[in-house]
Design a protein around this motif. Structure first.
Motif, short mmCIF file in Angstrom:
data_model
loop_
_atom_site.label_atom_id
_atom_site.label_comp_id
_atom_site.label_asym_id
_atom_site.label_seq_id
_atom_site.Cartn_x
_atom_site.Cartn_y
_atom_site.Cartn_z
N PHE A 127 -2.58 -4.30 2.99
CA PHE A 127 -2.29 -3.16 2.12
C PHE A 127 -2.25 -3.58 0.66
CE2 PHE A 127 0.74 0.23 0.56
CZ PHE A 127 -0.17 1.26 0.69
N ARG A 128 -1.77 -4.77 0.40
CA ARG A 128 -1.75 -5.27 -0.97
C ARG A 128 -3.17 -5.32 -1.53
NH1 ARG A 128 1.55 -10.11 -3.57
NH2 ARG A 128 0.48 -10.23 -5.55
N ASN A 129 -4.10 -5.83 -0.75
CA ASN A 129 -5.49 -5.92 -1.20
C ASN A 129 -6.08 -4.54 -1.44
OD1 ASN A 129 -5.41 -8.72 -0.98
ND2 ASN A 129 -6.20 -8.72 1.12
N ILE A 130 -5.77 -3.60 -0.55
CA ILE A 130 -6.27 -2.23 -0.69
C ILE A 130 -5.71 -1.58 -1.96
CG2 ILE A 130 -6.23 0.10 0.31
CD1 ILE A 130 -6.15 -1.25 3.08
N LEU A 131 -4.42 -1.78 -2.20
CA LEU A 131 -3.79 -1.22 -3.39
C LEU A 131 -4.39 -1.78 -4.67
CD1 LEU A 131 0.06 -1.04 -2.66
CD2 LEU A 131 -1.51 0.87 -3.00
N GLU A 132 -4.56 -3.08 -4.70
CA GLU A 132 -5.12 -3.73 -5.90
C GLU A 132 -6.49 -3.15 -6.24
OE1 GLU A 132 -5.09 -7.90 -5.07
OE2 GLU A 132 -3.14 -8.19 -6.06
N LYS A 133 -7.32 -2.98 -5.24
CA LYS A 133 -8.65 -2.42 -5.46
C LYS A 133 -8.57 -0.98 -5.96
CE LYS A 133 -11.05 -5.29 -2.04
NZ LYS A 133 -11.77 -5.30 -0.73
N ALA A 134 -7.65 -0.20 -5.37
CA ALA A 134 -7.51 1.22 -5.76
C ALA A 134 -7.05 1.36 -7.21
CB ALA A 134 -6.53 1.91 -4.82
N PHE A 135 -6.08 0.54 -7.61
CA PHE A 135 -5.60 0.61 -9.00
C PHE A 135 -6.64 0.06 -9.97
CE2 PHE A 135 -1.30 1.00 -7.10
CZ PHE A 135 -0.86 2.09 -7.84
N ASN A 136 -7.30 -1.03 -9.58
CA ASN A 136 -8.32 -1.62 -10.46
C ASN A 136 -9.47 -0.66 -10.69
OD1 ASN A 136 -6.88 -3.99 -10.73
ND2 ASN A 136 -7.96 -5.05 -9.08
N THR A 137 -9.83 0.11 -9.65
CA THR A 137 -10.89 1.10 -9.79
C THR A 137 -10.55 2.12 -10.87
OG1 THR A 137 -11.52 0.89 -7.45
CG2 THR A 137 -12.18 2.92 -8.57
N ARG A 138 -9.26 2.39 -11.03
CA ARG A 138 -8.79 3.35 -12.04
C ARG A 138 -8.38 2.67 -13.34
NH1 ARG A 138 -8.48 4.83 -7.16
NH2 ARG A 138 -8.58 6.99 -6.47
N MET A 151 2.07 -1.46 -14.72
CA MET A 151 2.74 -0.78 -13.63
C MET A 151 3.22 -1.81 -12.61
SD MET A 151 1.24 2.08 -10.98
CE MET A 151 0.52 3.04 -12.32
N ARG A 152 4.43 -1.65 -12.12
CA ARG A 152 4.96 -2.57 -11.09
C ARG A 152 5.19 -1.79 -9.80
NH1 ARG A 152 10.24 -5.41 -9.62
NH2 ARG A 152 9.64 -7.56 -9.19
N VAL A 153 4.64 -2.33 -8.71
CA VAL A 153 4.71 -1.69 -7.40
C VAL A 153 5.33 -2.66 -6.41
CG1 VAL A 153 3.36 -0.74 -5.49
CG2 VAL A 153 2.67 -0.27 -7.86
N ILE A 154 6.24 -2.16 -5.58
CA ILE A 154 6.80 -2.97 -4.50
C ILE A 154 6.43 -2.33 -3.17
CG2 ILE A 154 8.89 -3.88 -3.42
CD1 ILE A 154 10.24 -3.88 -6.10
N VAL A 155 5.92 -3.16 -2.26
CA VAL A 155 5.61 -2.71 -0.90
C VAL A 155 6.64 -3.35 0.03
CG1 VAL A 155 3.90 -2.57 0.93
CG2 VAL A 155 3.16 -2.61 -1.47
N CYS A 156 7.35 -2.52 0.78
CA CYS A 156 8.39 -3.01 1.69
C CYS A 156 8.00 -2.68 3.13
CB CYS A 156 9.73 -2.38 1.35
SG CYS A 156 11.11 -2.95 2.36
N ASP A 157 7.74 -3.72 3.93
CA ASP A 157 7.31 -3.53 5.31
C ASP A 157 7.58 -4.83 6.07
OD1 ASP A 157 5.54 -3.23 7.72
OD2 ASP A 157 4.94 -1.41 6.66
N ASP A 158 8.05 -4.72 7.30
CA ASP A 158 8.35 -5.92 8.08
C ASP A 158 7.11 -6.51 8.76
OD1 ASP A 158 8.51 -3.53 9.73
OD2 ASP A 158 9.11 -4.85 11.36
#
Length: 235
Positions: A16-27, A1-8
């Motif tokens: 948020f990147r770290n939070i996302l990685e943990k959430a996906f890895n958990t699943r 899966m490829r995810v892009i986070v866009c934020d200034d």
């Protein structure tokens, strides 16, 4: 899966990147996360490789998130869209851009539900409707179908780019596509709620500006289903 986070906000991107990685890895989901700081950089990243999901900030300089989302909607293979924002009051305005969620930065406890919905929807997009047309077997992704119309024992299937006509019963099609995203709002119409822009008392307005009638006996069910679908954008 490829995810892009866009934020200034660079700090938010990192966290948020770290939070996302943990959430996906958990699943047990293998994920590549790309972080960009503007709409321009987002489209450069989209051009490099197919992308499944975009997490998009709304308040950004030069080009805001809604403007970026409008451009995203024109892509042939548009990714799933999640708005990430600190602004509570824009949730209803966001409906026009068909996000799967409106995620407040101050309420990250909803992120697990967002991730689960992303995984579910990506599986859903791999489902197809199969039919025979002019002696040719066709397979159309359910996520590409705007609506289906029945007339004189024939089904007309509308996508954003194609129209197909084949012999069949709408009741049979209704069973095949399921009720997660489709509603039988009229005896002659089956509509994908992902493309509904607005709902009135007697009609639906789709994202391509087609108007679909709602029969009286289907109004309450259509309204309830529409609100339940839009409820996934809750604060």
């Amino acid at each position: 899966m490829r995810v892009i986070v866009c934020d200034d906000d660079k700090l938010f991107l990192q966290q948020f990147r770290n939070i996302l990685e943990k959430a996906f890895n958990t699943r047990r989901q293998v994920v590549e996360i790309v972080c960009v700081e503007s709409g321009t950089d987002l489209f450069l990243a989209l051009g490099q490789q197919a992308t499944d999901v975009v997490f998009l900030d709304i308040e950004m300089p030069n080009e805001d998130g809604f403007s970026v989302a409008k451009r995203l909607s024109k892509l042939a293979n548009k990714p799933l869209l999640v708005f990430t924002t600190s602004i509570e009051t824009l949730v209803f305005e966001s409906f026009e851009h068909e996000p799967i969620w409106y995620l407040l930065k101050s309420n990250m406890n909803q992120l697990p539900a967002v991730i689960d919905k992303i995984i579910y929807k990506l599986k859903h997009t791999k489902k197809y409707l199969e039919f025979l047309n002019s002696n040719t077997q066709h397979r159309v992704p359910l996520s590409d179908i705007l609506y289906l119309e029945s007339k004189d024992h024939y089904i007309t299937l509308h996508t954003q780019n194609e129209i197909y006509r084949f012999r069949g019963k709408l009741s049979d099609i209704e069973k095949q596509v399921g009720k997660e995203f489709f509603i039988r709002c009229h005896a002659s119409y089956l509509v994908n709620f992902q493309y509904v822009k607005a709902l009135g008392k007697s009609k639906l307005l789709l994202s391509d500006n087609n108007i679909i009638p709602i029969s009286r006996n289907k109004l309450e069910e259509t309204q309830d289903t529409f609100m339940n679908y839009k409820g996934s954008l809750r604060l």
